[in-house]
Scaffold this motif. Structure first.
Motif, PDB file in Angstrom:
ATOM      1  N   GLY A   1      10.434 -60.509 -47.200  1.00 37.40           N
ATOM      2  CA  GLY A   1      11.732 -60.276 -46.580  1.00 37.40           C
ATOM      3  C   GLY A   1      11.601 -59.689 -45.193  1.00 37.40           C
ATOM      4  O   GLY A   1      10.535 -59.617 -44.605  1.00 37.40           O
ATOM      5  N   GLY A   2      12.722 -59.201 -44.669  1.00 39.08           N
ATOM      6  CA  GLY A   2      12.708 -58.592 -43.359  1.00 39.08           C
ATOM      7  C   GLY A   2      13.546 -59.337 -42.344  1.00 39.08           C
ATOM      8  O   GLY A   2      13.510 -59.029 -41.166  1.00 39.08           O
ATOM      9  N   GLY A   3      14.305 -60.299 -42.790  1.00 38.24           N
ATOM     10  CA  GLY A   3      15.156 -61.019 -41.862  1.00 38.24           C
ATOM     11  C   GLY A   3      14.521 -62.314 -41.404  1.00 38.24           C
ATOM     12  O   GLY A   3      13.302 -62.455 -41.361  1.00 38.24           O
ATOM     13  N   ALA A   4      15.368 -63.262 -41.050  1.00 38.16           N
ATOM     14  CA  ALA A   4      14.884 -64.587 -40.684  1.00 38.16           C
ATOM     15  C   ALA A   4      14.022 -64.567 -39.426  1.00 38.16           C
ATOM     16  O   ALA A   4      13.121 -65.387 -39.262  1.00 38.16           O
ATOM     17  CB  ALA A   4      16.071 -65.531 -40.484  1.00 38.16           C
ATOM     18  N   ASP A   5      14.260 -63.597 -38.517  1.00 39.11           N
ATOM     19  CA  ASP A   5      13.538 -63.582 -37.246  1.00 39.11           C
ATOM     20  C   ASP A   5      12.171 -62.915 -37.342  1.00 39.11           C
ATOM     21  O   ASP A   5      11.321 -63.147 -36.496  1.00 39.11           O
ATOM     22  CB  ASP A   5      14.372 -62.866 -36.182  1.00 39.11           C
ATOM     23  CG  ASP A   5      15.603 -63.651 -35.782  1.00 39.11           C
ATOM     24  OD1 ASP A   5      15.586 -64.881 -35.966  1.00 39.11           O
ATOM     25  OD2 ASP A   5      16.571 -63.045 -35.304  1.00 39.11           O
TER      26      ASP A   5
END
Length: 355
Positions: free
Chosen positions: A93-97
């Protein structure tokens, strides 16, 4: 001082000192636990009482087991023993960017000594130049992980004697943005370095903090405004895409309109204008305070380590790893920290304290 009886023998120990989980311990225990085999124990020493309350939450959210807490005295220090969970690995995880963008500090020496410089760069600063071969290897590893964008910053990158080679090799793998004050590339070998860059793959992000010399020079030094404007015009005449970054203290926000008027006249489109606040980091005596809780991660490599965000490279609490390589370990450590933050937010509570 009282002694303690270890809850269980462990070859893995870290000393968190007086840090709390919001100011830097989160990253320290995250990278410490990554070195511990599944089922083994990490002992965390801390002088900060809040960690005794916060670290059990971190362990639970990260999938580990708190074995116990021992104290050397009623006022600490405390020793928390945490067994690494048996799960095969953490989420991605950690965001799409996260994982698509990487920052490299090419160097820390600079022709300017801006009074808010987050990196503490100046003509007197140690250069701490990233060797070209190290930069090449970092970019290759990042590209292999699916990286899509590289940003080169400093210091002043055009003071790095191998900048041209670094940009050429990097631009062959992905788009590159070079952050510069635009004051030193107008002539000589640096002009040749600039002209050799691929216009289709390289963007120049140039700093301009006011629409007037008075406002810009107050923070960057006398004469810097005129030379920056000359650099902007030269870069555009040579066919480069130019993005302008404007860094302002809160009291300077009233001058923002003058910046936009000037950029309108220079033909810089609104999408290529970035306005950001001064961070209370490095040389800045005030500004926005940065912690792992207050700013999204932008993994950043220097010659001597990796950091949570490019504005935090003068803050040891924002150090992710002690080496810039391997790049996958840098991103994995950041993802582990973000995973716990996300789990904490999902529970509707602030597990980790920050100032």
């Amino acid at each position: 001082m009282a002694t303690r009886s270890r809850l269980g023998p462990s070859a893995f120990e870290i000393d968190g000192g007086s840090m709390d989980c919001g100011s830097g311990l989160l990253l320290l225990v995250t990278r410490g636990m990554r070195a511990v085999p599944a089922g083994e124990v990490l002992v965390v020493r801390t002088e900060e009482k809040s960690v005794v309350d916060d670290l059990p939450s971190w362990a639970r959210l990260a999938g580990h087991e708190l074995l116990g807490v021992e104290e050397e005295s009623r006022s600490g220090p405390w020793h928390l023993s945490v067994r690494r969970g048996l799960q095969a690995g953490f989420s991605t995880g950690g965001g799409a960017d996260l994982g698509t963008r990487l920052w490299l500090y090419t160097n820390f020496d600079c022709n300017l000594a801006c009074d808010y410089c987050c990196a503490e760069s100046s003509p007197k600063a140690p250069a701490r130049r990233m060797p070209a071969d190290l930069a090449f290897e970092a970019v290759e590893q990042f590209a292999a992980l699916g990286g899509r964008e590289l940003l080169l910053t400093g210091g002043e990158p055009f003071l790095h004697p191998d900048l041209g080679r670094i940009v050429e090799r990097s631009a062959a793998r992905m788009p590159v943005t070079v952050l510069t004050n635009a004051m030193v590339f107008g002539r000589g070998t640096r002009r040749a370095t600039l002209e050799a860059m691929d216009r289709d793959r390289v963007t120049l992000q140039i700093s301009l903090d006011s629409g007037t010399a008075e406002g810009h020079d107050r923070h960057r030094g006398k004469g810097s405004f005129g030379r920056a404007v000359e650099g902007i015009r030269l870069a555009r005449d040579l066919g480069f895409r130019v993005r302008i970054s404007v860094t302002l203290y809160a009291e300077d926000l009233a001058t923002l309109a003058s910046v936009h008027r000037m950029l309108d006249a220079e033909g810089i489109p609104p999408d290529d204008r970035l306005v950001r606040p001064v961070a209370h980091e490095g040389a800045a005596e005030s500004g926005v305070h940065i912690t792992v809780d207050s700013i999204a991660p932008e993994p950043t490599l220097t010659a001597d380590g990796a950091w949570w965000h490019p504005v935090g490279v003068a803050d040891q609490n924002l150090r992710v790893t002690d080496s810039p390589l391997p790049v996958d370990e840098v991103f994995a450590t950041v993802r582990d920290a973000v995973r716990v933050q996300d789990a904490s937010a999902h529970e509707g509570r602030a597990v980790f304290r920050c100032v």
